[in-house]
Scaffold this active site. Sequence first.
Site: not given
Length: 357
Positions: A45, A66, A206, A229, A234, A251, A254-255
């Site tokens: 991303s 992503t 986001r 997150d 950012e 961020h 989703g990891y």
Amino acid sequence: MKVIADENLALTDYFFADLAEIDYRAGRGIQAEDLTAANALLVRSVTKVTPALLEGSAVEFVGSATIGTDHIDLAGLATNHVEVTHAPGCNAQAVAEYVVTAILTLQPERVQAGTDFCLGIVGLGNVGSRLAQLAQRLGWRVIGTDPNVQLPEIENLSFAQLLAESDAISIHVPLTHTGQHATYHLFNTQTFEQMKPACLLINSARGEVVSEQALLNDIAKTQRPVVLDVFEHEPIISRNLLDHLALATPHIAGYSLEGKARGTQMVYQAFCQHFKREASKQFESQLADMPVLFNLKQPLSTQLLPLLPQLYNIRADDQALRAGLNKDGMVDAAHFDYLRKTYPLRREWAAYGDQSF
Ligand SMILES: NC(=O)c1ccc[n+]([C@@H]2O[C@H](COP(=O)([O-])OP(=O)(O)OC[C@H]3O[C@@H](n4cnc5c(N)ncnc54)[C@H](O)[C@@H]3O)[C@@H](O)[C@H]2O)c1
Ligand SMILES: O=C(O)[C@H](O)[C@H](O)COP(=O)(O)O
């Protein structure tokens, strides 16, 4: 065939090494001159993919491993006949597990809250619907709002009703700047005023969906617990913002290993179709077996809290982010990106014995 790939993709060698020469780059730093000899670009991303980035290159395929696509100029690339693919839903389960972990870490009493705890989900797509399922298994009342989706198993309300009724709100919308349902600064001074003062807010969508200034003003008034997150500015985060957050992570919602690997696999499949190659690899063959932690006969609600430290210690992610505050009172891009590059990818809960997650 030459491929330029963000170094943070998972399993890139496994999927692509026998298809192309791969040149790995830090995603944020990929420049037009890196791409002159490339046929394909694989990103996550943090690479802004525009016609200008691809100008003069031979890139005919862009794959983003992503869910989000707000970093890609989809219309511009389509005009230039570049095929673009992404990975819808790839890490939805990881994000749902992140949100439940955040709630139970801050408010462990919610594990058996029954119907007096109401989770509001804004955006009922891949992530929102996974979260709804998980939350219902924990016995929570789940309400949701989405202009395009109604989930039959939950109460579908207007945005205003959801703001007024929720004890926690989790945001799962794409970042959009135009259209009737644009999400840029969807959470602003007016929306905060409609929420219960103690309503927990979690943003793992986001950063720009939440106005940072309105959020800070709201927290000053309400002391609302907030989990972020993703951040409006950012990868830069100020001490002032961090000091007002209950939990902050770089961020990584989703990891999960599965989420990242699934994302690369979806790009691999589209790549093979585009370049007319056979796609026979599956990421599951690359995953280690994990110990069985869940008892399939017991409800999730009675097991999850004691298992959380083993499944996902979100406070460790929060502490690692805060440890990066520099002498100017900022977390800078280098620290933010270092945490993401070296992140120990979590395993999704199904890996620990409950295939029904
Ligand atoms: N932090 C992370 O690691 C992480 C991981 C995955 C996804 N994301 C972000 O989460 C977003 C959502 O992911 P998803 O897989 O659920 O996407 P999705 O496309 O499956 O679902 C998004 C839903 O939001 C709805 N929506 C759009 N505008 C809305 C509005 N104004 N109000 C309410 N609903 C609205 C859409 O109708 C859609 O159903 C992604 O676009 C991405 O930006 C972040
Ligand atoms: O949209 C997504 O899928 C996520 O935001 C994704 O996890 C972010 O990708 P990355 O931060 O690794 O660039």
